[in-house]
Design a protein around this motif. Structure first.
Motif, short mmCIF file in Angstrom:
data_model
loop_
_atom_site.label_atom_id
_atom_site.label_comp_id
_atom_site.label_asym_id
_atom_site.label_seq_id
_atom_site.Cartn_x
_atom_site.Cartn_y
_atom_site.Cartn_z
N TYR A 82 0.86 -1.18 0.00
CA TYR A 82 0.00 0.00 0.00
C TYR A 82 0.90 1.23 0.00
O TYR A 82 1.88 1.29 0.75
N GLY A 84 0.57 5.27 0.38
CA GLY A 84 -0.21 6.47 0.65
C GLY A 84 0.69 7.69 0.52
O GLY A 84 1.70 7.81 1.22
N GLU A 86 2.40 11.25 0.84
CA GLU A 86 2.54 12.24 1.91
C GLU A 86 3.57 13.30 1.50
O GLU A 86 4.45 13.03 0.67
N ASP A 92 0.42 11.90 7.13
CA ASP A 92 -0.88 11.28 7.38
C ASP A 92 -0.70 10.07 8.30
O ASP A 92 -0.10 9.08 7.92
N GLU A 94 -2.86 7.82 9.62
CA GLU A 94 -3.51 6.57 9.25
C GLU A 94 -2.82 5.90 8.06
O GLU A 94 -2.67 4.68 8.03
N LYS A 95 -2.40 6.68 7.08
CA LYS A 95 -1.67 6.11 5.95
C LYS A 95 -0.37 5.45 6.42
O LYS A 95 0.00 4.36 5.98
N GLU A 96 0.34 6.14 7.32
CA GLU A 96 1.61 5.58 7.79
C GLU A 96 1.39 4.27 8.55
O GLU A 96 2.12 3.30 8.37
N GLN A 98 -0.99 2.14 8.13
CA GLN A 98 -1.32 1.09 7.16
C GLN A 98 -0.08 0.64 6.40
O GLN A 98 0.10 -0.55 6.15
N HIS A 150 6.07 5.54 3.19
CA HIS A 150 6.43 4.64 2.09
C HIS A 150 7.89 4.23 2.20
O HIS A 150 8.21 3.04 2.21
#
Length: 255
Positions: A82, A84, A86, A92, A94-96, A98, A150
């Motif tokens: 995934y 996301g 940034e 972010d 929640e993205k991190e 995940q 990421h």
């Protein structure tokens, strides 16, 4: 050794291409995972394992519960990911979470349960799909910062793979980390990287799957714990700046 291939994250992108590639070989059987609770359309030489979500803590148990206990997996490829997007101005949480969970936490539990269930053993291979973005050495001012989750989650995956290689080498299980290539996928398009596809030498998932499969065929315990770019330096924008010119293919990457 059996010729059973496990592809975790097999419904799209590189994972889907690997699933299709391996399923073409009648001597192989593919176990392919999907996050959906319902199996995708049945395919020749493929068994679908459903409800495999790498953000859930029971993912390892759920995976092994769907594979017959007598199965011996020759190669497990963990391709699920995934990304996301940034920036410094817009990190972010929640993205991190995940990204870290998917890239660096779930793989430990997947491999733990596969080994403890006897599905991975002597001469098995575990291949983690990482990225050159996880190399701290290759980070360079010309590409700047941002995308913290990421890059850092892939760096964490590299450490996880290295540690697992130390734990599993006595069992004869080889662990590899790979940058499969910069790919023309919905994932890279979704974060706006399609504008770099042409200049960056991006390839299709099918092309990346072909080169990765060839690399895996030659990968063994002698390379366990190593980090490689099977397609070489061509799509790694900082490779020559950091490592110099005349780099080989495949290219062993620095941590």
């Amino acid at each position: 050794m059996s010729n059973n291939i496990l592809v975790v994250g097999a419904t799209r992108g590189l994972g889907a291409s690997l699933r299709a590639l391996y399923a073409q070989d009648s001597t192989r059987h593919v176990f392919a995972t999907s996050r959906s609770e319902s199996a995708p359309q049945a395919e020749q030489s493929t068994t679908w394992l459903t409800g495999i979500d790498l953000t859930h803590s029971d993912v390892g148990q759920k995976l092994v519960s769907q594979i017959p206990a007598s199965t011996k997996i020759s190669t497990a490829i963990i391709s699920a990911g995934y990304f996301g997007f940034e920036s410094f101005d817009g990190p972010d949480w929640e993205k991190e979470v995940q990204m870290y969970t998917t890239s660096a936490i779930a793989p430990v539990f997947l491999v733990h349960h596969l080994v403890k269930a006897g599905l991975l053993g002597e001469a098995s291979k575990v291949i983690f799909v990482s990225s050159e973005s996880g190399s701290i050495t290759l980070r360079h001012e010309k590409e700047g910062g941002g995308n913290y989750g990421h890059h850092a989650s892939k760096a964490a995956l590299n450490m996880v793979g290295k540690l697992l290689s130390l734990d599993l080498k006595p069992k004869g299980i080889a662990v590899g980390l790979v940058h499969p290539g910069f790919m023309r996928t919905e994932m890279t398009k979704g974060v706006g990287f399609d504008k770099y596809w042409d200049a960056g030498g991006a390839v299709t998932p099918n092309e990346a799957a072909q080169s990765l499969a060839l690399f895996i065929d030659d990968f063994d315990i002698n390379k366990t714990g190593e980090y490689w770019a099977p397609r070489g330096p061509g799509d790694i924008g900082t490779a020559e700046d950091v490592l110099g010119k005349g780099l080989p293919t495949p290219l062993q990457l620095p941590w």
